[in-house]
Structures are given as C-alpha cells and as structure tokens.
Motif scaffolding. Structure first.
Motif, PDB file in Angstrom:
ATOM      1  N   ARG A   1       0.824  -1.211   0.000  1.00 53.20           N
ATOM      2  CA  ARG A   1       0.000   0.000   0.000  1.00 53.20           C
ATOM      3  C   ARG A   1       0.857   1.259   0.000  1.00 53.20           C
ATOM      4  O   ARG A   1       0.503   2.261  -0.622  1.00 53.20           O
ATOM      5  CB  ARG A   1      -0.934   0.000   1.219  1.00 53.20           C
TER       6      ARG A   1
ATOM      7  N   GLN B   1       0.570   4.305  -2.580  1.00 54.62           N
ATOM      8  CA  GLN B   1       0.338   5.674  -2.121  1.00 54.62           C
ATOM      9  C   GLN B   1       1.378   6.625  -2.706  1.00 54.62           C
ATOM     10  O   GLN B   1       1.056   7.731  -3.149  1.00 54.62           O
ATOM     11  CB  GLN B   1       0.378   5.721  -0.585  1.00 54.62           C
TER      12      GLN B   1
ATOM     13  N   GLU C   1       0.613   9.747  -5.231  1.00 56.83           N
ATOM     14  CA  GLU C   1       0.973  11.136  -4.929  1.00 56.83           C
ATOM     15  C   GLU C   1       1.907  11.716  -5.996  1.00 56.83           C
ATOM     16  O   GLU C   1       1.806  12.908  -6.326  1.00 56.83           O
ATOM     17  CB  GLU C   1       1.634  11.194  -3.549  1.00 56.83           C
TER      18      GLU C   1
ATOM     19  N   PRO D   1      -8.333   7.429  -1.434  1.00 56.53           N
ATOM     20  CA  PRO D   1      -7.037   8.036  -1.135  1.00 56.53           C
ATOM     21  C   PRO D   1      -7.050   8.786   0.185  1.00 56.53           C
ATOM     22  O   PRO D   1      -8.099   9.208   0.664  1.00 56.53           O
ATOM     23  CB  PRO D   1      -6.813   8.997  -2.313  1.00 56.53           C
TER      24      PRO D   1
END
Length: 219
Positions: free
Chosen positions: A15, A19, A23, A49
């Motif tokens: 994860r 992430q 981003e 998110p």
C-alpha cells in the motif's frame, strides 16, 4: 488502461508503494486525470485516497449532528479523569446497594450522605451520576416506589423538576385515646389482705380451748 498503468507501477499489494505512486502522479494531474488517479487508487487498494479520507472526516465534523454533539460536550464541561470516574462508579454502587435495602432506602439522610459527600457533590460528577441513575431512579420516584422525602431530595439535587413537588406522606389522623382517658381499663392497685379478723378469731379460739381444758383439769 488499468489501474496499474494509470499509477505507473507494476501490480503490487504494497500500500505504501501505491500511495507514493498516486501522490507522484497527482502532482502533474488535474481535472479528469486526477479523477482517474483516484479511481485507480481505489481499485488498487480497495479504499479512498488519504486526501479524500481527510475531506470526508472534515465534512463529518462539520455536520449539524456533530456540531450539536460538540456543543453538548462544551456545555457538559471537560471529560472526567480516571479518579473522578472511579468516584462516580463507587457512588453508583452504593446507591444500588441502598435500593436493595427497603428499610434504609426510606431514610433521606442516607441518600444525602452518599450523594452530597465531597467530592461527589462537584457539578461535573453530579451531572454524570444523575445521567447514570436517572433511567432507574426517576421512574421509581414517579411511580411512588421511593419515599416522598427521598423523591423531593433527588428532584432538587439532580434538577429533576418534576420530582420536586412530591406530595407529603399521608398522616394517620385517626384519634387514639390517650392513656388514662375513658375507655381504658384503669390499673387496679394491689389488694391488701386484712389478716386481723383471722388473728383475733384464732386468739379467741385459743382462750376458749384453754378454759375448757382448765376446767377439766380442775374437776
């Protein structure tokens, strides 16, 4: 394009890596591209998110229900600390034990000794105690299960206004005769037995017997 292609990484269950990719891509995305990135993130992780989660939390905090809850917390004052919470629990235990004693529960002095004892008499603790006891005590007071003085005290102490006008306990106004009045059996003094007639008769009998025997001796 699938979610991995949009995010620009190989399929993974990490994860944190997803992430970071999200981003990184989001820095250069806008409009529809940002929407596609959000959708790709959801497909890759199964959740929204982090940025959207924060927005949802902020919206929830701004909702009328939460504003009302916050207002109640402000009105009620600060949360109780562990020591105050322990005091509240001890008072609740004492009150429940008192309710199991039908004789002592009628004594308003015992109720006052438990509830008015510092520091349980502090406003914050009193409110908490009232909130925990109200579901049990208020119905009992309203249906007459508690003595009238106890009901009035609880109404005044906890600001339960409907209980403050509890009627006085009925007084037995039947007339009972006072001791010594007509209708009572007077006490009889002990009877003194007069022994003198019996003593005199006994003496006379002795004299007669002596005379008879004396005459017989003389003859």
């Amino acid at each position: 394009m699938n979610c991995w292609e949009i995010l620009g990484i190989e399929p993974t269950s990490d994860r944190q890596r997803i992430q970071q990719a999200y981003e990184q891509q989001l820095k250069f995305a806008s409009g529809e591209e940002a929407d596609r990135l959000d959708q790709a993130f959801r497909e890759a992780t199964g959740e929204a998110p982090v940025s959207e989660q924060k927005e949802d939390a902020e919206e929830a905090e701004a909702s009328p229900a939460n504003q009302e809850s916050a207002t109640r917390d402000t009105v009620a004052g600060r949360p109780l600390d562990s020591q105050e919470g322990q005091i509240v629990r001890e008072v609740i235990i004492q009150i429940k034990a008192l309710l199991n004693d039908s004789r002592r529960s009628k004594d308003v002095g015992i109720w006052k000794a438990i509830l008015c004892e510092p520091p349980a008499d502090k406003p914050a603790l009193r409110r908490e105690i009232a909130g925990q006891l109200e579901p049990q005590l208020r119905p009992m007071a309203e249906n007459g299960s508690l003595a009238a003085p106890v009901t009035r005290f609880l109404g005044e102490w906890f600001d339960w206004y409907s209980l403050q006008d509890a009627p006085e306990e009925p007084v037995d106004e039947r007339n009972y005769p006072e001791p010594g009045m007509a209708g009572d059996e007077p006490e009889q003094p002990p009877q003194m037995v007069n022994f003198w007639p019996a003593v005199i008769g006994w003496i006379v009998g002795l004299i007669i017997l002596a005379s008879i025997f004396g005459g017989m001796g003389g003859g």
